[in-house]
Every structure is written in C-alpha cells, then in structure tokens.
Design a protein around this motif. Structure first.
Motif, short mmCIF file in Angstrom:
data_model
loop_
_atom_site.label_atom_id
_atom_site.label_comp_id
_atom_site.label_asym_id
_atom_site.label_seq_id
_atom_site.Cartn_x
_atom_site.Cartn_y
_atom_site.Cartn_z
N ARG A 193 0.86 -1.20 0.00
CA ARG A 193 0.00 0.00 0.00
C ARG A 193 0.89 1.23 0.00
O ARG A 193 1.75 1.39 0.87
CB ARG A 193 -0.91 0.03 1.24
N GLY A 194 0.71 2.08 -0.96
CA GLY A 194 1.66 3.17 -1.16
C GLY A 194 1.20 4.48 -0.56
O GLY A 194 1.32 5.53 -1.17
N ASP A 195 0.64 4.48 0.64
CA ASP A 195 0.09 5.71 1.19
C ASP A 195 1.08 6.43 2.11
O ASP A 195 0.68 7.16 3.00
CB ASP A 195 -1.21 5.43 1.95
N ARG A 196 2.34 6.21 1.87
CA ARG A 196 3.30 6.89 2.72
C ARG A 196 3.65 8.27 2.19
O ARG A 196 3.43 9.26 2.85
CB ARG A 196 4.57 6.05 2.83
N ALA B 170 0.11 9.57 -6.34
CA ALA B 170 1.28 9.15 -5.56
C ALA B 170 1.23 7.66 -5.22
O ALA B 170 2.23 6.95 -5.30
CB ALA B 170 1.38 9.98 -4.28
N GLN B 171 0.04 7.18 -4.88
CA GLN B 171 -0.10 5.75 -4.58
C GLN B 171 0.14 4.92 -5.83
O GLN B 171 0.80 3.88 -5.79
CB GLN B 171 -1.51 5.48 -4.02
N HIS B 174 3.76 4.73 -6.45
CA HIS B 174 4.41 3.81 -5.53
C HIS B 174 4.25 2.36 -6.00
O HIS B 174 5.22 1.58 -6.02
CB HIS B 174 3.80 3.99 -4.14
N GLN B 175 3.06 1.99 -6.39
CA GLN B 175 2.79 0.64 -6.88
C GLN B 175 3.60 0.34 -8.14
O GLN B 175 4.16 -0.74 -8.30
CB GLN B 175 1.30 0.48 -7.18
N ASN B 178 7.22 -0.10 -7.25
CA ASN B 178 7.42 -1.41 -6.64
C ASN B 178 7.53 -2.49 -7.70
O ASN B 178 8.45 -3.31 -7.67
CB ASN B 178 6.24 -1.74 -5.72
#
Lengths: 198, 198
Positions: A193-196, B170-171, B174-175, B178
């Motif tokens: 989960r990329g909520d950082r 942003a999420q 991030h995904q 990854n």
DNA sequence: CCTAATCTACCGAACGGTCGGTAGATTAAG
DNA sequence: CTTAATCTACCGACCGTTCGGTAGATTAGG
C-alpha cells in the motif's frame, strides 16, 4: 471485391491516419473502387469502425478463453496468456491499433456497448490473476491495478514495436512475463500500500 | 482573451474528440469567441497542436532534468522520476492525452521534429536506468526495452485513471515503482534472453 | 435452347453540410 | 488617433452519403 477486403483496407488507413482523418475516398482508393461503390458493401463509415472493433475483440476473447481453459499452473498460464496476447496484437497491427486508439470515435451509443464488452475481456485477465492469488502463487493485493499495468505494457508495445527490430513477439512476451512474474510471485515482507509519500 | 486560454480549451477538446474531429468552431465556442477571432491569436489549427505538443514535452523534460540532477541512489531516483512523471501526466490530463495520442496528426515535417525531441526525452529515462545498471544496482540487460515497458505502463494510465477512483497519483506511482524495482533490483541466476519458446 | 426477369457489383454526378481559413467592417483601450 | 481585438460575412474544398443508372452474371419460364 469483398466486404472483408474493404474492412482490411479500412483498418490499415484508420491506423495510419485515425478514423476522422481517414476518408471514404481513401478507403475506396485503397481497394480501387469509387467511393459510392463502398456503400454497396457497407452501410456507413461508422459501421466499418464498429465491425473492426467487434472483430478485434472477438479474436482476443476467443484466444483468451482458449488459454484459460488450459490445465496449467497459474504462472505458466499467465506466461501463455501474455504470449498469445502479444502475438495476436503484433500480428494484427492494424486491427489492434484501431481497437486501442479509435474506439473513442464510436458514437456514444455504440461506444457504451463496446466498452462493456471490452470490460468483459479485461475481466478474463483479472480472473486469471485471481486464480493465481487464490492458489497462493501470486502475491497481489490490488488485482485490477496489476491487470491494468500488465495490459498497459502490452498495449503500448503496439505503438512502438517494429517488425524489423531486434525482438520477436515471443521474446518480447518472455521479457514481459519475467518482469511481471518477478513482481507477482510470492515473497515475504512486502507491503504494497503506497500511502506513505504525499 | 489570451492565447493561453485558447490553447487550454483546445487541449481539452482535442483530448475529448481527437484532433481531426475537433473543429475550430468547437474551440471558439469553448472560449466564447467567433471562429474567425481565433485567428487573431493563432495562425492555424496545426499551430495549436504543435504548441500543445511542445508545451507538454517542455514540461516533462524540465521536470525530468530536475529529478536527474538530484543526488540520490538510483533506486530512489527512479522512484522519484516515476512519481513526478505520473503526477505531471495526471495533473495535466488534457495536455498529456494530446501528447500521447494526437502527435500522429502533425503534418509529416513537424512530426519528425517532434518525434526527435520525444526520443531525446526517452533518452533521459534510459540514462537514469543505465546509471543504476553501471552502479550495479539494477540487473537489466535490455535497457531500451525496460524503458519502453515502464513508459508504457505509465502512459497507459492516462487512458484509464479517474480522479474519483481509489488511488491518488502518488499511490499509483508507488505501486508502479514497486513492480519495476522488484524486476530490476539485482538478484542471482536470472537469464533474461527469451529465445527459448518459438 | 431462348429470352425475360432478377440480382450483384459498380459507376458518375450531385446533395446538404462542415471544414479551415480570409477579408474587411466594427468596437474597445490607451 | 492608433492599434489591438473581435465581429459579420464569406470562400473553396472536401466530407459522408444518396441517387439514378448500367454492365454482366444468374435464374426462371416456356
């Protein structure tokens, strides 16, 4: 002169110029007819586009269902699906390009139907991925997202792939499958989960 | 009425309908002018398209060079580049969609120039990836291919991303990061030439 | 077998409409 | 008064589509 030949020529021209920039005159020239004669085989320009989009989706759905029916472990099935998809798209470049880029030119009524059918096709991919997830082979929390990533990579190849380039479709598929399987295959300690940030 | 306002409206309409289906009348309506009045600010429809494409590339190149100038390890720099790219694309949807889909409508002379500049931009991404490869962080034999995969994933998001969906840019970034970093980061015993099947 | 009727494929010409773009008059701002 | 901005009016070109008609193959009736 057959309706098929007209559709084939139209696909090529739609791919080169886009639907709106392509004229019935262009298509007529390509099949060496007067443009009025086209209307003996076809009811309208829209109908040509619709027929091409249906044909493209039919082909993809049929081949995808064949792959899904195979008795293979999820990883191999995914590899196979990727291979078949890329081979189909790259061997039918005209049709593929129309499918991916020109459906926006359908008038709203047809477009809605088409999008619905396209979503059904994408559901086949999600099904394949969730099979792997259920069997504990794939570690993926957000299947729809991974599905879009995967289809995105493959669809975009249609815009840059050259037949005279260094890679065959099969090699391309292999690389693509490697990339995704590395990201998919279960390993430990992943937070996904990329909520950082932000 | 400013030239900028016209360009902005044009971008929106080009995105919705495509360049050829969009008429100068549509643009004039959007900015509440008569069609003829547009030509006081703009020389031709082609010029509008060209200006939009230049503007989009300018923005992307500028932001990418900022990222490249950062003093970060390759992995973090790649994450940052992905984030900035997706944020830019998704916050400027109209411009992005025109960049990705409508450059084909440039007349051949301008198109060649544009493609050249776009290739320069892609070279920035390849540079980022090869930095990581040289430092032994990334295990990647075919950098141009991975670069196209990566840009493909990101570009395709423009076609499906919804602001009212579950993921922020942003999420999403991030995904995406990854996925690619899992495939990129060095590990042992990978063969990455796919010349086995077919 | 002959011929009349029907059908398929195509053509040239034209239609109403829209396109991108231009000319020149009119208005607004400094 | 000047000039920048916008207007009305218009242009030729091309658009998708329709129409009336024709050459030639196919079928039906006697």
């Amino acid at each position: 002169m057959t309706r098929d030949a007209i559709l084939e020529a139209a696909a090529q021209i739609f791919r080169q110029k886009g639907y709106h920039a392509a004229s019935m005159q262009d298509i007529a020239d390509a099949v060496k007819l007067q443009k009025a004669s086209l209307y003996h085989h076809v009811n309208s320009k829209q109908e040509i586009l619709l027929a091409l989009l249906d044909r493209a989706l039919d082909l993809l759905i049929e081949r995808m269902e064949e792959v899904l029916a195979l008795d293979l472990p999820p990883e191999e099935k995914l590899r196979r699906a990727i291979l078949v998809y890329l081979q189909t798209m790259l061997e039918q470049r005209d049709l593929s390009a129309v499918l991916l880029l020109e459906y926006r030119s359908l008038d709203p009524k047809c477009r809605q139907q088409h999008i619905q059918r396209r979503d059904q096709y994408e559901a086949l991919w999600r099904k394949l991925l969730s099979e792997g997830a259920e069997q504990g082979i794939f570690a993926v929390s957000d299947i729809p997202l991974i599905c879009r990533f995967l289809l995105g990579v493959m669809n975009w190849t249609v815009t840059w792939y050259r037949e005279d380039g260094p890679l065959t479709p099969a090699q391309l598929a292999h690389q693509c499958a490697n990339l995704f399987l590395l990201g998919l295959k279960k390993r430990l300690g992943e937070d996904d989960r990329g909520d950082r940030d932000n």
